[in-house]
Design a protein around this motif. Structure first.
Motif, PDB file in Angstrom:
ATOM      1  N   PHE A 201      -6.078  83.505   1.205  1.00  0.00           N
ATOM      2  CA  PHE A 201      -6.811  82.626   0.311  1.00  0.00           C
ATOM      3  C   PHE A 201      -5.760  82.412  -1.644  1.00  0.00           C
ATOM      4  O   PHE A 201      -6.376  83.313  -2.058  1.00  0.00           O
ATOM      5  N   ASN A 202      -5.880  81.096  -1.532  1.00  0.00           N
ATOM      6  CA  ASN A 202      -6.384  80.780  -2.900  1.00  0.00           C
ATOM      7  C   ASN A 202      -5.897  79.416  -3.452  1.00  0.00           C
ATOM      8  O   ASN A 202      -6.224  78.282  -2.268  1.00  0.00           O
ATOM      9  N   PHE A 203      -7.080  79.318  -4.648  1.00  0.00           N
ATOM     10  CA  PHE A 203      -7.320  78.180  -5.124  1.00  0.00           C
ATOM     11  C   PHE A 203      -5.494  77.466  -5.592  1.00  0.00           C
ATOM     12  O   PHE A 203      -5.042  78.413  -6.487  1.00  0.00           O
ATOM     13  N   MET A 204      -5.872  75.667  -5.900  1.00  0.00           N
ATOM     14  CA  MET A 204      -4.784  74.932  -6.248  1.00  0.00           C
ATOM     15  C   MET A 204      -5.170  74.704  -7.564  1.00  0.00           C
ATOM     16  O   MET A 204      -6.513  75.123  -8.338  1.00  0.00           O
ATOM     17  N   PRO A 205      -4.140  74.947  -8.421  1.00  0.00           N
ATOM     18  CA  PRO A 205      -4.293  74.729  -9.736  1.00  0.00           C
ATOM     19  C   PRO A 205      -5.411  72.974  -9.752  1.00  0.00           C
ATOM     20  O   PRO A 205      -4.015  71.979  -8.929  1.00  0.00           O
TER      21      PRO A 205
ATOM     22  N   VAL B 106      -2.860  69.527  -7.937  1.00  0.00           N
ATOM     23  CA  VAL B 106      -3.411  69.033  -7.206  1.00  0.00           C
ATOM     24  C   VAL B 106      -3.371  67.103  -7.762  1.00  0.00           C
ATOM     25  O   VAL B 106      -3.254  66.489  -7.172  1.00  0.00           O
ATOM     26  N   VAL B 107      -4.354  67.060  -9.057  1.00  0.00           N
ATOM     27  CA  VAL B 107      -4.875  65.146  -9.237  1.00  0.00           C
ATOM     28  C   VAL B 107      -3.366  64.493  -9.265  1.00  0.00           C
ATOM     29  O   VAL B 107      -3.310  63.719  -8.874  1.00  0.00           O
ATOM     30  N   ALA B 108      -1.703  65.460 -10.055  1.00  0.00           N
ATOM     31  CA  ALA B 108      -0.523  64.675 -10.131  1.00  0.00           C
ATOM     32  C   ALA B 108      -0.248  63.837  -9.339  1.00  0.00           C
ATOM     33  O   ALA B 108       0.023  63.529  -8.753  1.00  0.00           O
ATOM     34  N   ALA B 109      -0.601  65.132  -7.788  1.00  0.00           N
ATOM     35  CA  ALA B 109      -0.150  64.957  -6.746  1.00  0.00           C
ATOM     36  C   ALA B 109      -1.081  63.932  -5.904  1.00  0.00           C
ATOM     37  O   ALA B 109      -0.268  63.182  -5.342  1.00  0.00           O
TER      38      ALA B 109
ATOM     39  N   MET C 236      -3.593  64.598 -15.207  1.00  0.00           N
ATOM     40  CA  MET C 236      -3.457  65.927 -15.495  1.00  0.00           C
ATOM     41  C   MET C 236      -4.379  66.011 -16.810  1.00  0.00           C
ATOM     42  O   MET C 236      -5.421  66.770 -17.042  1.00  0.00           O
ATOM     43  N   ALA C 237      -3.945  64.494 -17.755  1.00  0.00           N
ATOM     44  CA  ALA C 237      -4.700  64.894 -19.200  1.00  0.00           C
ATOM     45  C   ALA C 237      -6.359  64.575 -18.931  1.00  0.00           C
ATOM     46  O   ALA C 237      -6.971  65.281 -19.531  1.00  0.00           O
ATOM     47  N   ALA C 238      -6.222  64.060 -17.874  1.00  0.00           N
ATOM     48  CA  ALA C 238      -7.554  63.596 -17.580  1.00  0.00           C
ATOM     49  C   ALA C 238      -8.564  64.804 -17.352  1.00  0.00           C
ATOM     50  O   ALA C 238     -10.078  64.317 -17.630  1.00  0.00           O
ATOM     51  N   ILE C 239      -8.143  65.947 -16.284  1.00  0.00           N
ATOM     52  CA  ILE C 239      -8.547  66.613 -15.386  1.00  0.00           C
ATOM     53  C   ILE C 239      -9.305  68.080 -16.823  1.00  0.00           C
ATOM     54  O   ILE C 239      -9.320  69.021 -15.666  1.00  0.00           O
ATOM     55  N   LEU C 240      -7.701  67.811 -17.369  1.00  0.00           N
ATOM     56  CA  LEU C 240      -7.919  69.448 -17.970  1.00  0.00           C
ATOM     57  C   LEU C 240      -9.518  69.461 -18.479  1.00  0.00           C
ATOM     58  O   LEU C 240      -9.888  70.938 -18.725  1.00  0.00           O
ATOM     59  N   GLY C 241     -10.261  69.116 -19.018  1.00  0.00           N
ATOM     60  CA  GLY C 241     -11.666  69.179 -19.796  1.00  0.00           C
ATOM     61  C   GLY C 241     -12.756  70.133 -18.445  1.00  0.00           C
ATOM     62  O   GLY C 241     -13.354  71.370 -18.444  1.00  0.00           O
ATOM     63  N   GLN C 242     -12.367  70.073 -16.861  1.00  0.00           N
ATOM     64  CA  GLN C 242     -12.806  69.951 -15.666  1.00  0.00           C
ATOM     65  C   GLN C 242     -12.276  71.779 -15.249  1.00  0.00           C
ATOM     66  O   GLN C 242     -12.233  72.065 -14.529  1.00  0.00           O
TER      67      GLN C 242
ATOM     68  N   GLY D  15     -12.094  75.092 -16.267  1.00  0.00           N
ATOM     69  CA  GLY D  15     -13.213  76.253 -16.185  1.00  0.00           C
ATOM     70  C   GLY D  15     -14.252  75.991 -14.568  1.00  0.00           C
ATOM     71  O   GLY D  15     -14.223  76.675 -14.004  1.00  0.00           O
ATOM     72  N   ARG D  16     -13.252  74.898 -13.544  1.00  0.00           N
ATOM     73  CA  ARG D  16     -14.746  74.970 -12.045  1.00  0.00           C
ATOM     74  C   ARG D  16     -13.110  74.710 -11.502  1.00  0.00           C
ATOM     75  O   ARG D  16     -11.889  74.169 -11.533  1.00  0.00           O
ATOM     76  N   TYR D  17     -13.497  75.360 -10.450  1.00  0.00           N
ATOM     77  CA  TYR D  17     -12.488  75.641  -9.226  1.00  0.00           C
ATOM     78  C   TYR D  17     -12.126  74.091  -8.919  1.00  0.00           C
ATOM     79  O   TYR D  17     -10.631  73.918  -8.155  1.00  0.00           O
ATOM     80  N   SER D  18     -12.968  73.545  -8.441  1.00  0.00           N
ATOM     81  CA  SER D  18     -13.301  72.250  -7.916  1.00  0.00           C
ATOM     82  C   SER D  18     -11.904  72.012  -6.664  1.00  0.00           C
ATOM     83  O   SER D  18     -11.600  70.528  -6.335  1.00  0.00           O
TER      84      SER D  18
END
Ligand SMILES: Cc1ncc(COP(=O)(O)O)c(C=O)c1O
Length: 370
Positions: free
Chosen positions: A260-264, A268-271, A64-70, A72-75
């Motif tokens: 539909f909605n996007f996931m946080p 998803v990276v934590a999961a 989670m910490a590593a993905i924070l910078g992203q 701003g993107r739906y990814s």
């Protein structure tokens, strides 16, 4: 879906009016309603919401910490990665799997999709209330069937009670009892249910047991839905991630109800990281089972009655109105609960840390002797 803030919800003074005001209530909302006042004070023992005191694994936290910078993107590729990881691990076509914001939305949407004024919602009593509330708001009859003497779902009685059922809800292990319904009973239910009805198997707590999952049923049939969540063994209740597993046509009927909605991306990276950690589930299952067993031994030594559980919660018989003990424990800063109307002298207790359960024991001994 209704909008609410935790704070505004807590200002609703009585559980009954809260239940009327919201389309559905999930575990922390139900716990807050039972508490009937402000959030847990700092330093108190919160063993009323079936949360995991360990929180996310170290790997999940780092991801989670590593993905924070992203952020701003739906990814949404990260959500695909979670779905593909789970599908591959469990031998599914990824089309059978969707990531969800916890298992609350897919549970609510399944009830909306498959119940109606003609097709009731059939559940165990005591059972997890979320689906009951949604069915009620959906205009469906809510059929509550008492558990058997061994605290399994009484599938024969469930079938007999609603020959026109739209959805059978099997929570395995059951919330609040932490008890299992044998696979043979689930097979019997499926073999004898009305043709167009759906069986939803909620495996929120399955990782705490050694019992095999019913995922294979979602693989082989189009009338079985299995729900998983990362809120329990994975310690991600506040991060919000779950999985809806069903035949693609069935899954679509559920998802069509919610849009539909996007996931946080943090969720998803934590999961995904949690799924890929082979030690996480066995280790946490062992920790939970050890503390649960120590608690049961203490209850035995002190002559208290409880229902042996395979999950991270259990019911204890307080032999008086459960609310009295709930309130007395709250004064000791130990928050337990809830109480189910069908078992008015029993209180549900979540298995916390060793330290929390030591504090539970001290407070419980004191209030029970009072
Ligand atoms: C049986 C069961 N199903 C589903 C849920 C929903 O949890 P979440 O939305 O956090 O996945 C809960 C929450 O406690 C639960 O106990």
């Amino acid at each position: 879906m209704p909008r609410f803030s935790r704070r505004s919800f807590l200002h609703v003074s009585a559980a009954a009016s809260a239940a009327a005001a919201f389309q559905f209530m999930t575990e922390p909302m139900l716990a807050a309603a039972a508490r009937r006042h402000e959030p847990h004070p700092p330093g108190s023992v919160a063993i009323d919401s079936n949360e995991n005191p360990l929180g996310p694994s170290q790997g999940a936290r780092a991801a989670m910490a590593a993905i924070l910078g992203q952020g701003g993107r739906y990814s949404d590729n990260l959500t695909d990665e979670l779905v593909n990881t789970f599908a591959q691990m469990e031998g599914f076509d990824p089309a059978y799997v969707s990531a969800t914001v916890g298992s609350t939305p897919p549970l609510a949407l399944s009830v909306m999709a498959f119940t109606s004024s003609e097709h009731p919602y059939v559940t165990a009593d005591p059972g997890f209330e979320l689906g009951m509330n949604v069915a009620d708001h959906n205009g469906a009859r809510v059929v509550k069937v008492p558990l058997t003497a061994s605290h399994a779902h009484d599938v024969k009685a469930m079938l007999a009670a609603a020959p026109d059922a739209g959805l059978f809800y099997i929570c395995n292990p059951n919330n609040p009892t932490g008890t299992m319904t044998p696979r043979a009973d689930i097979d019997y239910l499926i073999a004898n249910k009305p043709k167009d009805s759906v069986v939803l198997i909620d495996e929120a707590y399955i990782h705490f047991t050694e019992t095999p999952s019913a995922l294979d049923l979602a693989k082989s049939r189009n009338d079985v839905i299995v729900l998983r969540t990362f809120s329990k063994v994975y310690g991600m209740a506040g991060i919000r991630c779950g999985l809806l597993i069903a035949h693609p046509d069935t899954k679509q009927k559920v998802l069509n109800r919610g849009g539909f909605n996007f996931m946080p991306i943090t969720a998803v990276v934590a999961a995904t990281t949690s799924l890929k950690d082979p030690q996480l589930v066995p280790e946490r299952r062992r920790i939970n089972a050890t503390i649960r067993q120590q608690t049961f031994q203490w209850l035995d030594r002190n002559g208290f009655t409880y229902i042996p559980s395979e999950s991270n919660c259990f019911m204890v018989d307080v032999k008086r109105p459960g609310q009295e003990i709930h309130d007395a424990m709250a004064k000791e800063n130990v928050f337990v609960g809830r109480i189910w109307p069908i078992m008015p002298s029993w209180v549900r207790v979540t298995v916390g840390t060793q330290d929390e359960m030591a504090r539970f024991q001290t407070a419980f001994q004191k209030v029970m002797r009072a």
